[in-house]
Design a protein around this motif. Structure first.
Motif, PDB file in Angstrom:
ATOM      1  N   VAL A  81      10.370  -5.988   1.415  1.00 17.51           N
ATOM      2  CA  VAL A  81      10.023  -5.083   2.633  1.00 17.51           C
ATOM      3  C   VAL A  81      11.270  -4.771   2.946  1.00 17.51           C
ATOM      4  CG1 VAL A  81       8.991  -5.127   5.003  1.00 17.51           C
ATOM      5  CG2 VAL A  81       7.684  -5.945   2.937  1.00 17.51           C
ATOM      6  N   ASP A  82      12.203  -5.813   3.628  1.00 14.39           N
ATOM      7  CA  ASP A  82      13.293  -5.559   4.151  1.00 14.39           C
ATOM      8  C   ASP A  82      14.689  -4.799   3.320  1.00 14.39           C
ATOM      9  OD1 ASP A  82      12.334  -6.369   6.407  1.00 14.39           O
ATOM     10  OD2 ASP A  82      13.166  -8.377   6.300  1.00 14.39           O
ATOM     11  N   ASP A  83      14.620  -5.160   2.076  1.00  8.41           N
ATOM     12  CA  ASP A  83      15.849  -5.000   0.985  1.00  8.41           C
ATOM     13  C   ASP A  83      15.384  -3.703   0.062  1.00  8.41           C
ATOM     14  OD1 ASP A  83      17.344  -6.782   2.888  1.00  8.41           O
ATOM     15  OD2 ASP A  83      17.240  -8.021   1.512  1.00  8.41           O
ATOM     16  N   TRP A  84      14.425  -3.910  -0.360  1.00  9.19           N
ATOM     17  CA  TRP A  84      14.146  -3.103  -1.591  1.00  9.19           C
ATOM     18  C   TRP A  84      13.335  -1.573  -1.412  1.00  9.19           C
ATOM     19  CZ3 TRP A  84      11.455  -7.565  -5.202  1.00  9.19           C
ATOM     20  CH2 TRP A  84      12.427  -8.338  -5.473  1.00  9.19           C
ATOM     21  N   ILE A  85      12.509  -1.722  -0.406  1.00 11.89           N
ATOM     22  CA  ILE A  85      11.874  -0.573   0.144  1.00 11.89           C
ATOM     23  C   ILE A  85      12.897   0.669   0.562  1.00 11.89           C
ATOM     24  CG2 ILE A  85       9.788   0.671   1.341  1.00 11.89           C
ATOM     25  CD1 ILE A  85       8.391  -2.069   0.965  1.00 11.89           C
ATOM     26  N   VAL A  86      12.701   1.989   0.189  1.00 11.90           N
ATOM     27  CA  VAL A  86      13.575   2.862   0.780  1.00 11.90           C
ATOM     28  C   VAL A  86      12.539   3.858   1.230  1.00 11.90           C
ATOM     29  CG1 VAL A  86      15.621   2.265  -0.604  1.00 11.90           C
ATOM     30  CG2 VAL A  86      13.911   3.978  -1.490  1.00 11.90           C
ATOM     31  N   GLY A  87      11.481   4.201   1.071  1.00 10.62           N
ATOM     32  CA  GLY A  87      10.480   4.907   1.596  1.00 10.62           C
ATOM     33  C   GLY A  87       8.907   4.752   1.149  1.00 10.62           C
ATOM     34  N   LEU A  88       8.371   5.173   2.175  1.00 10.30           N
ATOM     35  CA  LEU A  88       6.618   5.133   1.987  1.00 10.30           C
ATOM     36  C   LEU A  88       6.087   6.525   2.187  1.00 10.30           C
ATOM     37  CD1 LEU A  88       5.730   2.149   4.159  1.00 10.30           C
ATOM     38  CD2 LEU A  88       6.055   2.024   1.560  1.00 10.30           C
ATOM     39  N   THR A  89       5.303   6.920   0.918  1.00  8.68           N
ATOM     40  CA  THR A  89       4.804   8.334   1.198  1.00  8.68           C
ATOM     41  C   THR A  89       3.058   7.976   0.948  1.00  8.68           C
ATOM     42  OG1 THR A  89       6.405   9.137   0.391  1.00  8.68           O
ATOM     43  CG2 THR A  89       4.578  10.600   0.101  1.00  8.68           C
ATOM     44  N   ASP A  90       2.359   8.585   1.808  1.00  8.60           N
ATOM     45  CA  ASP A  90       0.948   8.587   1.733  1.00  8.60           C
ATOM     46  C   ASP A  90       0.315   9.583   0.658  1.00  8.60           C
ATOM     47  OD1 ASP A  90      -1.860   8.333   2.040  1.00  8.60           O
ATOM     48  OD2 ASP A  90      -1.762   8.709   4.086  1.00  8.60           O
ATOM     49  N   LEU A  91      -0.129   9.169  -0.546  1.00  6.40           N
ATOM     50  CA  LEU A  91      -0.501  10.147  -1.490  1.00  6.40           C
ATOM     51  C   LEU A  91      -1.860  10.285  -1.458  1.00  6.40           C
ATOM     52  CD1 LEU A  91       1.369   8.843  -4.689  1.00  6.40           C
ATOM     53  CD2 LEU A  91       1.886  10.820  -2.938  1.00  6.40           C
ATOM     54  N   THR A  92      -2.748   9.734  -0.594  1.00  3.78           N
ATOM     55  CA  THR A  92      -4.378   9.829  -0.356  1.00  3.78           C
ATOM     56  C   THR A  92      -4.691  11.186  -0.350  1.00  3.78           C
ATOM     57  OG1 THR A  92      -4.104   7.829   0.885  1.00  3.78           O
ATOM     58  CG2 THR A  92      -6.367   8.886   0.739  1.00  3.78           C
ATOM     59  N   PRO A  93      -4.300  12.120   0.209  1.00  5.22           N
ATOM     60  CA  PRO A  93      -4.884  13.517   0.325  1.00  5.22           C
ATOM     61  C   PRO A  93      -4.749  14.118  -1.226  1.00  5.22           C
ATOM     62  CG  PRO A  93      -3.687  13.337   2.184  1.00  5.22           C
ATOM     63  CD  PRO A  93      -3.332  12.030   1.326  1.00  5.22           C
ATOM     64  N   ARG A  94      -3.617  13.927  -1.794  1.00  3.44           N
ATOM     65  CA  ARG A  94      -3.257  14.520  -3.139  1.00  3.44           C
ATOM     66  C   ARG A  94      -4.374  13.627  -4.195  1.00  3.44           C
ATOM     67  NH1 ARG A  94       2.606  14.885  -5.965  1.00  3.44           N
ATOM     68  NH2 ARG A  94       3.230  14.315  -3.765  1.00  3.44           N
ATOM     69  N   VAL A  95      -4.519  12.465  -4.085  1.00  7.89           N
ATOM     70  CA  VAL A  95      -5.069  11.720  -5.218  1.00  7.89           C
ATOM     71  C   VAL A  95      -6.496  12.120  -4.737  1.00  7.89           C
ATOM     72  CG1 VAL A  95      -6.053   9.514  -5.494  1.00  7.89           C
ATOM     73  CG2 VAL A  95      -3.508   9.698  -5.263  1.00  7.89           C
ATOM     74  N   ARG A  96      -7.157  12.253  -3.730  1.00  6.63           N
ATOM     75  CA  ARG A  96      -8.553  12.663  -3.510  1.00  6.63           C
ATOM     76  C   ARG A  96      -8.720  14.012  -4.176  1.00  6.63           C
ATOM     77  NH1 ARG A  96     -10.057   9.677   2.141  1.00  6.63           N
ATOM     78  NH2 ARG A  96     -10.148   7.583   0.959  1.00  6.63           N
ATOM     79  N   LYS A  97      -7.743  14.776  -3.975  1.00 10.27           N
ATOM     80  CA  LYS A  97      -7.813  16.314  -4.496  1.00 10.27           C
ATOM     81  C   LYS A  97      -8.082  16.094  -5.923  1.00 10.27           C
ATOM     82  CE  LYS A  97      -6.011  20.910  -4.174  1.00 10.27           C
ATOM     83  NZ  LYS A  97      -4.696  21.867  -3.573  1.00 10.27           N
ATOM     84  N   ALA A  98      -7.072  15.398  -6.583  1.00 10.06           N
ATOM     85  CA  ALA A  98      -7.016  15.249  -7.876  1.00 10.06           C
ATOM     86  C   ALA A  98      -8.434  14.600  -8.466  1.00 10.06           C
ATOM     87  CB  ALA A  98      -5.749  14.447  -8.242  1.00 10.06           C
ATOM     88  N   ALA A  99      -9.044  13.693  -7.642  1.00  4.75           N
ATOM     89  CA  ALA A  99     -10.084  13.008  -8.177  1.00  4.75           C
ATOM     90  C   ALA A  99     -11.316  14.328  -8.083  1.00  4.75           C
ATOM     91  CB  ALA A  99     -10.620  12.289  -7.244  1.00  4.75           C
ATOM     92  N   ASP A 100     -11.367  14.932  -7.166  1.00  4.46           N
ATOM     93  CA  ASP A 100     -12.170  16.309  -7.355  1.00  4.46           C
ATOM     94  C   ASP A 100     -11.991  17.080  -8.284  1.00  4.46           C
ATOM     95  OD1 ASP A 100     -13.276  15.203  -4.789  1.00  4.46           O
ATOM     96  OD2 ASP A 100     -12.173  16.925  -3.558  1.00  4.46           O
ATOM     97  N   LEU A 101     -10.822  17.503  -8.875  1.00  5.22           N
ATOM     98  CA  LEU A 101     -10.545  18.065  -9.989  1.00  5.22           C
ATOM     99  C   LEU A 101     -11.190  17.645 -11.319  1.00  5.22           C
ATOM    100  CD1 LEU A 101      -6.970  19.601  -9.144  1.00  5.22           C
ATOM    101  CD2 LEU A 101      -9.184  20.804  -9.264  1.00  5.22           C
TER     102      LEU A 101
END
Length: 190
Positions: free
Chosen positions: A135-155
């Motif tokens: 958490v403190d040293d390795w992570i450089v960013g978090l992104t929420d992919l949920t909307p894109r994943v749900r759109k892909a699921a619909d496709l």
């Protein structure tokens, strides 16, 4: 033909993206802070996966209870390789697995339709002793992919897997250092 055991991921010269599925109760504060914070548990192993298709299958495209949010967690390659360097295959002796800071297992990769493929995807379990470092040293960013994943699921449900694939990050072979590949990829073992 795709090698059976090979790390495939979205990565660049300095980072690699791994994926995790959480409830909104964990995802929202993490996204707000840019790092994991309570109620994320620092007391139990957390599993990271560089394969988004595998995670979409496991979380039922972000629809499984407690896994409604898909986060792309960008971490340093140095951290990723440190985790792999400390990893023990879950097929090792129970004593070795119990002592390990990091667990590593290979599961059948999944197509976007959920079918098991003839090659494997890696999962890495970061143990309690390393979670704070993760958490403190390795992570450089978090992104929420949920909307894109749900759109892909619909496709995918409509039969447009090509369109779904275009929505998801491209994954390519991650070049493991030879010593790690030798130790962690079963095809190269003994």
């Amino acid at each position: 033909m795709t090698p059976q055991y090979q790390v495939r991921a979205d990565h660049d010269a300095h980072t690699i993206v791994v994926y995790q599925a959480y409830s909104s109760a964990i995802a929202d504060p993490a996204l707000w802070e840019g790092r994991f914070v309570p109620p994320f548990s620092f007391r139990r192993m957390t599993w990271i996966k560089p394969s988004l298709p595998w995670l979409t299958h496991r979380s039922n495209w972000a629809r499984k209870a407690g896994q409604e949010r898909i986060l792309a967690v960008r971490i340093t390659r140095q951290g990723w390789e440190e985790a792999l360097g400390r990893a023990v295959l879950t097929t090792s002796s129970p004593e070795a697995v119990a002592r390990a800071d990091v667990h590593l297992q290979w599961d059948p990769e999944r197509s976007l339709r959920g079918a098991a493929l003839n090659h494997y995807s890696v999962q890495v379990g970061i143990g309690r002793g390393l979670i704070q470092t993760f958490v403190d040293d390795w992570i450089v960013g978090l992104t929420d992919l949920t909307p894109r994943v749900r759109k892909a699921a619909d496709l995918v449900r409509r039969g447009d897997t090509a369109g779904a694939r275009r929505l998801l990050p491209a994954e390519r072979v991650y070049p493991l250092p030879p010593a790690l590949e030798e130790r962690l990829c079963p095809k190269r073992r003994g």
